[in-house]
Design a protein around this motif. Structure first.
Motif, PDB file in Angstrom:
ATOM      1  N   ASP A 282      20.746 -14.481  -7.221  1.00  0.00           N
ATOM      2  CA  ASP A 282      20.897 -15.185  -5.946  1.00  0.00           C
ATOM      3  C   ASP A 282      20.407 -14.385  -4.756  1.00  0.00           C
ATOM      4  OD1 ASP A 282      22.820 -13.236  -5.861  1.00  0.00           O
ATOM      5  OD2 ASP A 282      24.540 -14.595  -5.637  1.00  0.00           O
ATOM      6  N   SER A 283      19.593 -13.370  -5.018  1.00  0.00           N
ATOM      7  CA  SER A 283      19.038 -12.575  -3.924  1.00  0.00           C
ATOM      8  C   SER A 283      17.663 -12.063  -4.333  1.00  0.00           C
ATOM      9  CB  SER A 283      19.959 -11.397  -3.578  1.00  0.00           C
ATOM     10  OG  SER A 283      19.918 -10.422  -4.610  1.00  0.00           O
ATOM     11  N   GLU A 284      16.959 -11.483  -3.345  1.00  0.00           N
ATOM     12  CA  GLU A 284      15.613 -10.947  -3.583  1.00  0.00           C
ATOM     13  C   GLU A 284      15.569  -9.456  -3.228  1.00  0.00           C
ATOM     14  OE1 GLU A 284      12.308 -12.865  -4.000  1.00  0.00           O
ATOM     15  OE2 GLU A 284      13.686 -14.224  -5.001  1.00  0.00           O
ATOM     16  N   ARG A 285      16.708  -8.781  -3.292  1.00  0.00           N
ATOM     17  CA  ARG A 285      16.766  -7.412  -2.769  1.00  0.00           C
ATOM     18  C   ARG A 285      15.736  -6.500  -3.427  1.00  0.00           C
ATOM     19  NH1 ARG A 285      22.212  -8.550  -3.352  1.00  0.00           N
ATOM     20  NH2 ARG A 285      22.396  -7.235  -5.214  1.00  0.00           N
ATOM     21  N   GLU A 286      15.768  -6.450  -4.754  1.00  0.00           N
ATOM     22  CA  GLU A 286      14.867  -5.537  -5.446  1.00  0.00           C
ATOM     23  C   GLU A 286      13.413  -5.945  -5.254  1.00  0.00           C
ATOM     24  OE1 GLU A 286      13.663  -4.816  -9.980  1.00  0.00           O
ATOM     25  OE2 GLU A 286      15.800  -4.497  -9.592  1.00  0.00           O
ATOM     26  N   ILE A 287      13.132  -7.227  -5.361  1.00  0.00           N
ATOM     27  CA  ILE A 287      11.761  -7.708  -5.230  1.00  0.00           C
ATOM     28  C   ILE A 287      11.216  -7.387  -3.841  1.00  0.00           C
ATOM     29  CG2 ILE A 287      10.354  -9.807  -5.147  1.00  0.00           C
ATOM     30  CD1 ILE A 287      12.223 -10.933  -7.342  1.00  0.00           C
ATOM     31  N   GLU A 288      12.037  -7.519  -2.817  1.00  0.00           N
ATOM     32  CA  GLU A 288      11.569  -7.236  -1.465  1.00  0.00           C
ATOM     33  C   GLU A 288      11.372  -5.743  -1.236  1.00  0.00           C
ATOM     34  OE1 GLU A 288      13.727  -9.298   1.589  1.00  0.00           O
ATOM     35  OE2 GLU A 288      12.611 -11.127   1.116  1.00  0.00           O
ATOM     36  N   VAL A 289      12.175  -4.906  -1.905  1.00  0.00           N
ATOM     37  CA  VAL A 289      11.944  -3.467  -1.826  1.00  0.00           C
ATOM     38  C   VAL A 289      10.559  -3.132  -2.389  1.00  0.00           C
ATOM     39  CG1 VAL A 289      12.614  -1.254  -2.858  1.00  0.00           C
ATOM     40  CG2 VAL A 289      14.339  -2.700  -1.778  1.00  0.00           C
ATOM     41  N   CYS A 290      10.221  -3.742  -3.521  1.00  0.00           N
ATOM     42  CA  CYS A 290       8.897  -3.502  -4.107  1.00  0.00           C
ATOM     43  C   CYS A 290       7.793  -4.123  -3.245  1.00  0.00           C
ATOM     44  CB  CYS A 290       8.836  -4.075  -5.514  1.00  0.00           C
ATOM     45  SG  CYS A 290      10.023  -3.347  -6.670  1.00  0.00           S
ATOM     46  N   ALA A 291       8.095  -5.265  -2.633  1.00  0.00           N
ATOM     47  CA  ALA A 291       7.081  -5.992  -1.862  1.00  0.00           C
ATOM     48  C   ALA A 291       6.596  -5.215  -0.656  1.00  0.00           C
ATOM     49  CB  ALA A 291       7.650  -7.340  -1.403  1.00  0.00           C
ATOM     50  N   GLN A 292       7.417  -4.294  -0.124  1.00  0.00           N
ATOM     51  CA  GLN A 292       6.972  -3.564   1.059  1.00  0.00           C
ATOM     52  C   GLN A 292       5.620  -2.898   0.834  1.00  0.00           C
ATOM     53  OE1 GLN A 292       9.089   0.191   1.991  1.00  0.00           O
ATOM     54  NE2 GLN A 292      10.296  -0.125   0.137  1.00  0.00           N
ATOM     55  N   CYS A 293       5.306  -2.569  -0.421  1.00  0.00           N
ATOM     56  CA  CYS A 293       3.995  -1.984  -0.725  1.00  0.00           C
ATOM     57  C   CYS A 293       3.183  -2.817  -1.714  1.00  0.00           C
ATOM     58  CB  CYS A 293       4.164  -0.572  -1.275  1.00  0.00           C
ATOM     59  SG  CYS A 293       4.751   0.597  -0.042  1.00  0.00           S
ATOM     60  N   HIS A 294       3.865  -3.514  -2.592  1.00  0.00           N
ATOM     61  CA  HIS A 294       3.150  -4.274  -3.628  1.00  0.00           C
ATOM     62  C   HIS A 294       2.924  -5.711  -3.174  1.00  0.00           C
ATOM     63  CE1 HIS A 294       3.205  -1.045  -6.623  1.00  0.00           C
ATOM     64  NE2 HIS A 294       4.387  -0.733  -6.133  1.00  0.00           N
ATOM     65  N   ALA A 295       2.470  -5.855  -1.949  1.00  0.00           N
ATOM     66  CA  ALA A 295       2.139  -7.170  -1.393  1.00  0.00           C
ATOM     67  C   ALA A 295       0.946  -7.009  -0.478  1.00  0.00           C
ATOM     68  CB  ALA A 295       3.326  -7.752  -0.618  1.00  0.00           C
ATOM     69  N   ARG A 296       0.147  -8.052  -0.391  1.00  0.00           N
ATOM     70  CA  ARG A 296      -0.903  -8.108   0.633  1.00  0.00           C
ATOM     71  C   ARG A 296      -0.218  -8.544   1.912  1.00  0.00           C
ATOM     72  NH1 ARG A 296      -6.719  -8.127   0.137  1.00  0.00           N
ATOM     73  NH2 ARG A 296      -7.542  -8.369   2.235  1.00  0.00           N
ATOM     74  N   ARG A 297      -0.095  -7.635   2.855  1.00  0.00           N
ATOM     75  CA  ARG A 297       0.683  -7.924   4.050  1.00  0.00           C
ATOM     76  C   ARG A 297       0.207  -7.067   5.196  1.00  0.00           C
ATOM     77  NH1 ARG A 297       1.585  -3.209   4.782  1.00  0.00           N
ATOM     78  NH2 ARG A 297       3.168  -1.865   3.888  1.00  0.00           N
ATOM     79  N   ALA A 298       0.589  -7.457   6.400  1.00  0.00           N
ATOM     80  CA  ALA A 298       0.358  -6.642   7.586  1.00  0.00           C
ATOM     81  C   ALA A 298       1.714  -6.204   8.106  1.00  0.00           C
ATOM     82  CB  ALA A 298      -0.370  -7.454   8.652  1.00  0.00           C
ATOM     83  N   GLN A 299       1.740  -5.026   8.690  1.00  0.00           N
ATOM     84  CA  GLN A 299       3.003  -4.492   9.188  1.00  0.00           C
ATOM     85  C   GLN A 299       3.225  -4.953  10.626  1.00  0.00           C
ATOM     86  OE1 GLN A 299       3.177  -0.265   8.742  1.00  0.00           O
ATOM     87  NE2 GLN A 299       5.397  -0.166   8.957  1.00  0.00           N
ATOM     88  N   ILE A 300       4.381  -5.530  10.891  1.00  0.00           N
ATOM     89  CA  ILE A 300       4.683  -5.987  12.245  1.00  0.00           C
ATOM     90  C   ILE A 300       5.779  -5.164  12.896  1.00  0.00           C
ATOM     91  CG2 ILE A 300       3.890  -8.340  11.859  1.00  0.00           C
ATOM     92  CD1 ILE A 300       6.860  -9.142  11.512  1.00  0.00           C
ATOM     93  N   ALA A 301       6.400  -4.266  12.152  1.00  0.00           N
ATOM     94  CA  ALA A 301       7.413  -3.381  12.718  1.00  0.00           C
ATOM     95  C   ALA A 301       7.584  -2.190  11.798  1.00  0.00           C
ATOM     96  CB  ALA A 301       8.743  -4.102  12.891  1.00  0.00           C
ATOM     97  N   GLU A 302       7.732  -1.037  12.366  1.00  0.00           N
ATOM     98  CA  GLU A 302       8.011   0.160  11.588  1.00  0.00           C
ATOM     99  C   GLU A 302       9.480   0.203  11.205  1.00  0.00           C
ATOM    100  OE1 GLU A 302       6.985   3.707  13.582  1.00  0.00           O
ATOM    101  OE2 GLU A 302       4.990   3.805  12.724  1.00  0.00           O
TER     102      GLU A 302
END
Length: 611
Positions: A282-302
Motif C-alpha cells: 500500500d505504499s511506494e516507499r522503496e520504489i521511490e527511493v530507487c526512482a531518485q536515480c533509476h528514473a528519467r527525471r529532472a531535479q526540481i529541488a535539492e
C-alpha cells in the motif's frame, strides 16, 4: 547520459525546458526541507538539535559499526564505487602512455607524478593536458572527470570499456561514434551536456548540493559521501546512531524511512495458480527511493530524503515519443522506473528488492530462479511455455519478457515493463519485440505467425494502450476520445494515464469538466499532466482548474500550476492568492537554482514577462 529535450510536460516547450531541467533549493527551499514541511505549515516544535540530527549525515563507515554484513555486501556493489578519487586502486583504464584517435583528435592517456592525465582537445579545440580528478562508474564502462575553471567537473569524451577482452572490452572508445563532435558542439566533453555538477552528481554521490553561484557563473558542489552510500537510500543517519546509542524504542529508530514493505510478506498462489502477495503493498516507499536515480527525471529541488514523495524533488518524464515506443517499451535511456510503473508486476505489488538484493545489487537468484521465487517453475520454466530448448538463450525468462537495449555504447539494460512478446504489434505498430531481438535474420511477420501458431491466436498482455497511442501519433481523430478513456481509466497504470493526458493536451479537444476531474485524481502524475490541459485554456477556465493545485501535496504539481497560471493569476479567488504567491516563489526558486542552464534563465524571463 544526455540532456532530456523530450521530457517537457506542456506545449509551451521553449519556456518549459527550464522547468524540467531545473533544480531548486536555495535558502527558502532548504529551510522547508530540513524542517520537513511544506510552505504555509507551522514551525516545528522540536528542538533545533533534534531537527539538526534528523538532517545530519554520518557516512557509511558509521553504519558499518553495527551493520557489518550489510556494509560488506554494499562494498561489493557498484553503488560503493559509483564515484572515486582517481587512485591506482580506482582507475581501470590504460594510462600507460596509451593513445586513441577519433575524428582527427589524438588523445593520450598517461601518468605523471603519481597522477593520471589525458591529453586531448580542450574548450578551444587545442590539445592540452588535463588531470583526472575522479573515476566515474566501474562496469561495463568507466568515465573520467576533469576539473575545468569555475568548479566544473566534466566527463572526458573518451571512455574506458571495462568489459573483459573476450567481450570486446579493455579498450578506449567514444560513446557517440557516429556523430561529428568538436569543441563547438553542445555534446563536446567540455560543455554543459557533459557537466558533472548538473548532469551526473546527484545520482553518483550522497546528499549532493550543486552550489551554483549565478553571479560568478561558478560551482562549489559538495556531497556528504563521494559514492552512493547507505544514507542515499536510508536517509541521514545521525538520529539513528543516537537512537542506537541510547537504546531507544521509538518505532522509526531515528530513520527518515522504514524500508519494510517486504517484512512479513509472502507470495502465495491464488486459485488460478498465479502468485499474489499475502497482503497488498500500500505504499511506494522503496520504489521511490530507487526512482531518485533509476528514473528519467529532472531535479526540481535539492535535498531529497528517502521517505519523501519522489515528485517533491524530481519531475519525471512520461511515456513521450522521443523516450518510449508507442507501446511503452524503452527507446532512449530511461533508467527503469517509467518502464516498471507500466508492468503487471508493479500492479501486483512487487517491489525492487523482491528481485534485487538492495546491498549487493545482484539478483536474489540466478537466471530463471529469480522469477521462480513467485512463478511456478514446472508451469513456466518448461518448453511448453517458452517454446525453446531448455538451457538456451530463448528459454531465459528475461530474454523474452525483459529485452535489452544498449546505451552508452556498451551498456545493455533490460526493459522493466515485463511485457509479453508481441510481434503482432511489431507488424501493426512498428514497435520492437523480443522474438526478433534474437532472431534478427527473420521478418517480424514470421515471428507474429510463430506466436499465433503456438497460441491459436495473437498474444495478449497487460498493457492495452499501444494501438491508441499509435493512432494518436498518426493524427486519427477517433484517438482523442480513446486517449480520454485511457486517462480516466483507473485500472491503467498512472504513468500511462498521465501520458495519455499529455498526448491529448495539444488537441484542445476536451471539456472543462474533464480537466477538473483529472485535476482531482488521486495520482500526482495524473494531476501533474493535467496542467498541460489547462495550458491551452482561457485564463478564467485555467484558474478554475488549476487553482486548487496551488496547494497540492507535491511540489512538482504546485510549481507547474504556478507556471501555467502566470499572467492569469488575477482570475483566482482572493482566498487562493496566498497559495499562488507561495507556489510561484517555489517555481522561481527552482529556476534560479538551475540558473547554470540558459534555458532556465529563458524560462524565468518568460515567467516574469507573463506576470
Amino acid at each position: 547520459c544526455r540532456p532530456d529535450p523530450a521530457s517537457t510536460l506542456s506545449c509551451m516547450t521553449t519556456l518549459r525546458v527550464g522547468v524540467l531541467a531545473g533544480v531548486a533549493m536555495m535558502a527558502l527551499a532548504a529551510w522547508y526541507f530540513f524542517a520537513g514541511r511544506q510552505p504555509g505549515e507551522p514551525a516545528s516544535t522540536a528542538g533545533s538539535e533534534t531537527v539538526a540530527a534528523a538532517a545530519a549525515y554520518v557516512g557509511s563507515k558509521a553504519c558499518a559499526q553495527c551493520h557489518a554484513a550489510e556494509s560488506q555486501a554494499w562494498q561489493s556493489s557498484q553503488h560503493a564505487v559509483a564515484m572515486q578519487h582517481a587512485t591506482g586502486q580506482a582507475v581501470l583504464g590504460n594510462f600507460n602512455d596509451a593513445t586513441y584517435v577519433f575524428q582527427g583528435v589524438k588523445s593520450r592517456f598517461f601518468r605523471r607524478d603519481g597522477k593520471y592525465f589525458i591529453r586531448t582537445d580542450g574548450p578551444g579545440g587545442a590539445l592540452a593536458d588535463f588531470e583526472v580528478k575522479y573515476t566515474f562508474g566501474v562496469a561495463p564502462l568507466q568515465q573520467y572527470l576533469v576539473e575545468l575553471p569555475g568548479g566544473r567537473l566534466q566527463a572526458a569524451a573518451v571512455t574506458w570499456d571495462a568489459r573483459p577482452r573476450e567481450q570486446g572490452g579493455q579498450r578506449w572508445f567514444r560513446q557517440y561514434p557516429d556523430e561529428k563532435i568538436d569543441h563547438t558542439d553542445e555534446l563536446h566533453w567540455t560543455r554543459r551536456s557533459q557537466n558533472w555538477n548538473f548532469m551526473c552528481a546527484d545520482c553518483h554521490s550522497t546528499q549532493v548540493s550543486k552550489g551554483y553561484d549565478a553571479t560568478k557563473d561558478s560551482f562549489k558542489t559538495t556531497y556528504a559521501e563521494i559514492a552512493v552510500g547507505c544514507e542515499a537510500c536510508h536517509g541521514p543517519g545521525l538520529a539513528h546512531v543516537q537512537w542506537a546509542r541510547r537504546k531507544g524504542n521509538e518505532p522509526g529508530k531515528g530513520l527518515t524511512v522504514q524500508l519494510d514493505e517486504r517484512r512479513g510478506v509472502a507470495w502465495v498462489r491464488d486459485e488460478a495458480g498465479k502468485p499474489v502477495r499475502s497482503k497488498p503493498r500500500d505504499s511506494e516507499r522503496e520504489i521511490e527511493v530507487c526512482a531518485q536515480c533509476h528514473a528519467r527525471r529532472a531535479q526540481i529541488a535539492e535535498g531529497y530524503r528517502p521517505g519523501r514523495p519522489f515528485i517533491d524533488h524530481y519531475l519525471p518524464s512520461l511515456l513521450t515519443p522521443a523516450l518510449y515506443h508507442v507501446d511503452g517499451q524503452q527507446q532512449d535511456e530511461v533508467f527503469i522506473w517509467g518502464s516498471w510503473l507500466q508492468s503487471r508486476m508493479h500492479a501486483a505489488g512487487v517491489t525492487c528488492s523482491d528481485c534485487h538484493d538492495p546491498h549487493t545489487q545482484k539478483l536474489r537468484a540466478p537466471g530463471n530462479a529469480v522469477c521462480a521465487q513467485c512463478h511456478d517453475a514446472p508451469k513456466y520454466d518448461v518448453a511448453t511455455h517458452h517454446r525453446h530448448e531448455p538451457g538456451t538463450a530463448g528459454a531465459q525468462c528475461a530474454n523474452c519478457h525483459m529485452p535489452q537495449s544498449t546505451y552508452m555504447g556498451v551498456d545493455p539494460r533490460r526493459d522493466h515493463s515485463m511485457r509479453v512478446p508481441r510481434p503482432d504489434e511489431s507488424v501493426a505498430l512498428g514497435v520492437p519485440n523480443a522474438c526478433n531481438a534474437c532472431h534478427t535474420d527473420r521478418a517480424v511477420k514470421w515471428a507474429a505467425k510463430a506466436v499465433h501458431d503456438w497460441l491459436g491466436r495473437d498474444a495478449t498482455g497487460y498493457p492495452t494502450f499501444a494501438a491508441i497511442f499509435y493512432a494518436a501519433a498518426g493524427g486519427e481523430p477517433s484517438a482523442l476520445d480513446q486517449l480520454a478513456g485511457v486517462a480516466g481509466d483507473t485500472a491503467q497504470p498512472a504513468i500511462v494515464r498521465a501520458s495519455a493526458l499529455a498526448r491529448l493536451a495539444d488537441s484542445g479537444q476536451f471539456t472543462r469538466d474533464f480537466a477538473q476531474r483529472m485535476s482531482q485524481d488521486a495520482s500526482p502524475l495524473v494531476r501533474l499532466a493535467t496542467v498541460q490541459l489547462a495550458d491551452v485554456m482561457p485564463a478564467e477556465t485555467r484558474a478554475a482548474v488549476l487553482g486548487p493545485l496551488l496547494g497540492d501535496a507535491t511540489r512538482a504539481v504546485r510549481i507547474e500550476a504556478a507556471r501555467s497560471l502566470a499572467g492569469g493569476q488575477d482570475q483566482l479567488p482572493q482566498e487562493l492568492l496566498p497559495r499562488w504567491e507561495a507556489a510561484s516563489q517555489e517555481y522561481v526558486t527552482t529556476l534560479q537554482y538551475n540558473a547554470d542552464r540558459p534555458e532556465s534563465r529563458v524560462a524565468l524571463g518568460g515567467f516574469r514577462a507573463a506576470l
